[in-house]
Design a protein around this motif. Structure first.
Motif, short mmCIF file in Angstrom:
data_model
loop_
_atom_site.label_atom_id
_atom_site.label_comp_id
_atom_site.label_asym_id
_atom_site.label_seq_id
_atom_site.Cartn_x
_atom_site.Cartn_y
_atom_site.Cartn_z
N GLY A 91 27.78 10.48 -5.91
CA GLY A 91 27.00 10.69 -4.71
C GLY A 91 26.79 9.31 -4.25
N THR A 92 25.82 9.24 -3.32
CA THR A 92 25.24 8.00 -2.42
C THR A 92 23.81 7.82 -3.10
OG1 THR A 92 26.86 8.46 -0.91
CG2 THR A 92 24.92 6.88 -0.48
N TRP A 93 23.55 6.63 -3.40
CA TRP A 93 22.29 6.18 -4.00
C TRP A 93 21.74 4.98 -3.23
CZ3 TRP A 93 20.22 8.58 -8.16
CH2 TRP A 93 21.28 9.53 -8.88
N GLU A 94 20.63 5.07 -2.78
CA GLU A 94 19.92 4.11 -1.89
C GLU A 94 18.60 3.51 -2.59
OE1 GLU A 94 18.48 3.38 2.66
OE2 GLU A 94 18.56 5.67 2.08
N SER A 95 18.61 1.99 -2.63
CA SER A 95 17.63 1.68 -3.46
C SER A 95 16.41 1.86 -3.09
CB SER A 95 17.81 -0.07 -3.37
OG SER A 95 17.86 -0.59 -2.30
N TYR B 291 16.19 -7.30 -2.47
CA TYR B 291 17.31 -6.84 -1.72
C TYR B 291 17.14 -5.29 -1.53
CZ TYR B 291 19.62 -5.83 -6.12
OH TYR B 291 19.62 -5.35 -7.53
N SER B 292 18.12 -4.82 -0.58
CA SER B 292 18.29 -3.19 -0.65
C SER B 292 19.67 -3.34 -0.69
CB SER B 292 17.61 -2.74 0.89
OG SER B 292 18.25 -3.19 1.95
N GLU B 293 20.06 -1.83 -1.39
CA GLU B 293 21.45 -1.62 -1.59
C GLU B 293 21.68 -0.26 -1.55
OE1 GLU B 293 24.06 -3.74 -4.90
OE2 GLU B 293 22.43 -2.54 -5.88
N VAL B 294 22.86 0.16 -1.18
CA VAL B 294 23.71 1.48 -1.19
C VAL B 294 24.66 1.55 -2.04
CG1 VAL B 294 24.51 3.29 0.45
CG2 VAL B 294 22.77 2.00 1.37
N LEU B 295 24.73 2.50 -2.91
CA LEU B 295 25.63 2.82 -4.16
C LEU B 295 26.64 3.98 -3.76
CD1 LEU B 295 24.07 2.14 -7.31
CD2 LEU B 295 24.67 0.28 -6.08
N LYS B 296 27.83 4.06 -3.84
CA LYS B 296 28.43 5.21 -3.85
C LYS B 296 29.43 5.52 -5.30
CE LYS B 296 28.67 5.01 1.17
NZ LYS B 296 29.46 4.88 2.48
N PHE B 297 29.56 6.54 -5.58
CA PHE B 297 30.32 6.98 -6.62
C PHE B 297 30.98 8.38 -6.19
CE2 PHE B 297 27.02 4.40 -8.95
CZ PHE B 297 27.77 3.64 -9.99
N GLU B 298 32.39 8.12 -5.96
CA GLU B 298 33.02 9.28 -5.59
C GLU B 298 33.91 9.58 -6.43
OE1 GLU B 298 35.23 10.05 -1.21
OE2 GLU B 298 35.41 7.94 -2.26
N SER B 299 34.06 11.05 -6.31
CA SER B 299 35.39 11.66 -7.30
C SER B 299 36.58 12.14 -6.29
CB SER B 299 34.81 12.93 -7.99
OG SER B 299 35.90 13.65 -8.78
N LEU B 300 37.69 11.70 -6.70
CA LEU B 300 39.02 12.56 -6.01
C LEU B 300 39.54 13.41 -6.81
CD1 LEU B 300 40.09 9.25 -4.18
CD2 LEU B 300 38.64 10.97 -3.37
N GLY B 301 39.09 14.05 -7.85
CA GLY B 301 39.75 14.69 -8.79
C GLY B 301 40.38 14.09 -9.95
N GLN B 302 40.24 12.87 -10.26
CA GLN B 302 40.75 11.96 -11.27
C GLN B 302 39.84 11.78 -12.26
OE1 GLN B 302 42.11 8.75 -8.83
NE2 GLN B 302 44.13 9.60 -8.58
#
Length: 183
Positions: free
Chosen positions: A37-41, A56-67
């Motif tokens: 998902g997407t995470w915001e600090s 600082y402010s930060e946005v993280l994204k962890f994405e699955s493509l089926g692998q």
């Protein structure tokens, strides 16, 4: 009741506009699927003996493509001016049938890192195995990194980063807490 092996993804198709699709999450990702998902600090602070403390402010994204891996991206900004500060991207791979992890990350200031470690229940522990840098990267050289990713009881994600350089032994550098943005 929702099957936790599927995640809604929003994609944009130029001719057709945005649409939602279901992406199958690889079975090997079960120990780390809580990261997807997407995470915001909500709080992000940095310090180190050789620099001035900062936020600082930060946005993280962890994405699955089926692998058996997650695509990763992090973008940080100055919380006052909104000026970009840091960008990194990479891949968090899990060894199928285990809790062993490998996290490959490239940083926009000329550093690439391979971290390895283990997934525990709602927690990752990673240590750098190799660090490479471009020949004209800013000194001092980063020699080692240790990171802990922890899903807290309140649903926030906490990341602690410790760093060792040519001049400084292993010391805490970053502490950030994130909330899920895409729920």
């Amino acid at each position: 009741m929702r099957d936790t092996n599927y995640k809604l993804l929003k994609i944009s198709i130029f001719e057709f506009g945005p649409r939602l699709i279901m992406a199958k999450i690889h079975d090997a990702l079960k120990p780390i699927q809580w990261l997807i998902g997407t995470w915001e600090s909500v709080s992000a602070k940095g310090h180190f003996p050789t620099i001035k403390d900062f936020v600082y402010s930060e946005v993280l994204k962890f994405e699955s493509l089926g692998q058996p891996l997650l695509n990763y991206e992090a973008r940080s900004r100055n919380p006052v001016t909104e000026a970009p500060m840091h960008l990194e991207s990479g891949f968090l791979r899990i060894k199928p049938g285990s809790n062993q992890l490998a996290f490959m990350i490239s940083h926009n200031f000329g550093l690439t890192v391979l971290e390895e470690g283990m997934a525990k229940e709602n927690e990752l522990e990673l240590e750098s195995k190799t660090i490479s840098r471009m020949s004209f990267a800013k000194d001092p050289s980063v020699k080692a990194l240790k990171k802990t990713y922890k899903l807290n009881e309140d649903g926030t994600l906490e990341i602690r980063t410790d760093m060792e350089t040519d001049n400084t032994p292993m010391t805490n550098h970053l502490v950030a807490v994130y909330k899920r943005k895409d729920l």
